[in-house]
Enzyme design. Structure first.
Site, PDB file in Angstrom:
ATOM      1  N   CYS A   1       0.912  -1.162  -0.026  1.00  0.00           N
ATOM      2  CA  CYS A   1      -0.014   0.104   0.020  1.00  0.00           C
ATOM      3  C   CYS A   1       0.874   1.255   0.037  1.00  0.00           C
ATOM      4  O   CYS A   1       2.095   1.073  -0.372  1.00  0.00           O
ATOM      5  CB  CYS A   1      -1.068  -0.007   1.289  1.00  0.00           C
ATOM      6  SG  CYS A   1      -0.074   0.137   2.788  1.00  0.00           S
TER       7      CYS A   1
ATOM      8  N   ARG B   1      -3.080  -0.670   5.316  1.00  0.00           N
ATOM      9  CA  ARG B   1      -3.886  -1.799   4.681  1.00  0.00           C
ATOM     10  C   ARG B   1      -2.954  -2.846   4.512  1.00  0.00           C
ATOM     11  O   ARG B   1      -3.476  -3.813   4.561  1.00  0.00           O
ATOM     12  CB  ARG B   1      -4.293  -1.093   3.168  1.00  0.00           C
ATOM     13  CG  ARG B   1      -5.389   0.020   3.603  1.00  0.00           C
ATOM     14  CD  ARG B   1      -5.560   0.724   2.153  1.00  0.00           C
ATOM     15  NE  ARG B   1      -4.574   1.647   1.780  1.00  0.00           N
ATOM     16  CZ  ARG B   1      -4.128   2.413   0.994  1.00  0.00           C
ATOM     17  NH1 ARG B   1      -5.268   1.997  -0.307  1.00  0.00           N
ATOM     18  NH2 ARG B   1      -3.271   3.014   0.538  1.00  0.00           N
TER      19      ARG B   1
ATOM     20  N   ASP C   1      -8.234   3.962   1.472  1.00  0.00           N
ATOM     21  CA  ASP C   1      -7.203   4.232   2.369  1.00  0.00           C
ATOM     22  C   ASP C   1      -7.829   4.695   3.605  1.00  0.00           C
ATOM     23  O   ASP C   1      -8.689   5.756   3.351  1.00  0.00           O
ATOM     24  CB  ASP C   1      -6.233   5.465   1.772  1.00  0.00           C
ATOM     25  CG  ASP C   1      -5.114   5.859   2.411  1.00  0.00           C
ATOM     26  OD1 ASP C   1      -5.188   5.388   4.024  1.00  0.00           O
ATOM     27  OD2 ASP C   1      -4.330   6.664   2.181  1.00  0.00           O
TER      28      ASP C   1
HETATM   29  P1  4NP Z   1      -1.792   3.078   3.983  1.00  0.00           P
HETATM   30  O1  4NP Z   1      -2.213   4.202   4.846  1.00  0.00           O
HETATM   31  O2  4NP Z   1      -1.205   3.098   2.586  1.00  0.00           O
HETATM   32  O3  4NP Z   1      -2.770   1.907   4.099  1.00  0.00           O
HETATM   33  O4  4NP Z   1      -0.569   2.343   5.076  1.00  0.00           O
HETATM   34  C1  4NP Z   1      -1.574   5.581   4.774  1.00  0.00           C
HETATM   35  C2  4NP Z   1      -0.650   5.507   5.694  1.00  0.00           C
HETATM   36  C3  4NP Z   1       0.141   6.780   5.865  1.00  0.00           C
HETATM   37  C4  4NP Z   1      -0.073   7.727   4.812  1.00  0.00           C
HETATM   38  C5  4NP Z   1      -0.888   7.558   3.720  1.00  0.00           C
HETATM   39  C6  4NP Z   1      -1.607   6.322   3.784  1.00  0.00           C
HETATM   40  N1  4NP Z   1       0.626   8.770   5.002  1.00  0.00           N
HETATM   41  O5  4NP Z   1       0.729   9.870   3.983  1.00  0.00           O
HETATM   42  O6  4NP Z   1       1.625   8.950   5.720  1.00  0.00           O
END
Ligand code: 4NP
Length: 160
Positions: A10, A16, A128
């Site tokens: 992800c 995720r 997300d």
């Molecule tokens: P992930 O969610 O891609 O599901 O781990 C996110 C976690 C952090 C960030 C964006 C999405 N961020 O911009 O820090």
């Protein structure tokens, strides 16, 4: 003996994909396939490298019996495309970013989308949950549980 290695991907590798890894590991254990299939997860960004998964994701997952233990790391294109058999992105942007990292058509053939394995068609990506509330984390787990069931069926079929 390990027959297939799966890498869930992800953006940040704190919500995720570590949850996908934890759900899949648990489902593989229940299916008696954990000695054959190895799972890991990684992020397109290295921004959270070395961190535990987001506490909200860990808590929501734990309520369903999934222990999210992995530490965030960035995708390493040169290593990961050689090491893993399937590289499974959570959304369209993850797939686009992975496509930019491929070195060959063999690499390209390793890229999948998590919802390719879903039984439902309402979601073509795992949304997300990072900037949202509890509902988003529950939705992620609902979608991951369903897609992991489909992924297990896919792996069983490929074995025959
Ligand atoms: P992930 O969610 O891609 O599901 O781990 C996110 C976690 C952090 C960030 C964006 C999405 N961020 O911009 O820090």
């Amino acid at each position: 003996m390990i027959e297939k290695k799966l890498l869930f991907v992800c953006l940040g590798n704190i919500c995720r994909s570590p949850a996908a890894e934890a759900v899949m590991v648990e489902k593989l254990k229940k299916a008696g396939m954990d000695a054959r299939i190895m799972c890991d997860s990684a992020g397109i960004l290295g921004y959270h490298a070395g961190e535990k998964a987001d506490y909200r994701m860990r808590n929501h997952a734990l309520q369903r019996g999934y222990k999210v233990t992995s530490l965030s790391r960035k995708v390493k294109a040169d290593v990961d495309f050689d090491h893993f058999d399937m590289i499974i992105g959570m959304d369209e942007q993850n797939i686009k970013d992975l496509n930019l990292l491929v070195r060959s058509s063999a690499d390209l053939n390793k890229i999948f989308r998590m919802t390719d394995f879903s039984s439902q068609s309402a979601y073509d990506h795992i949304p997300d949950p990072y900037y949202g509330g509890s509902d988003g984390f529950e939705l992620v787990l609902d979608l991951l549980e369903d897609a992991c069931d489909g992924l297990i069926k896919y792996l069983e079929k490929r074995k025959q």
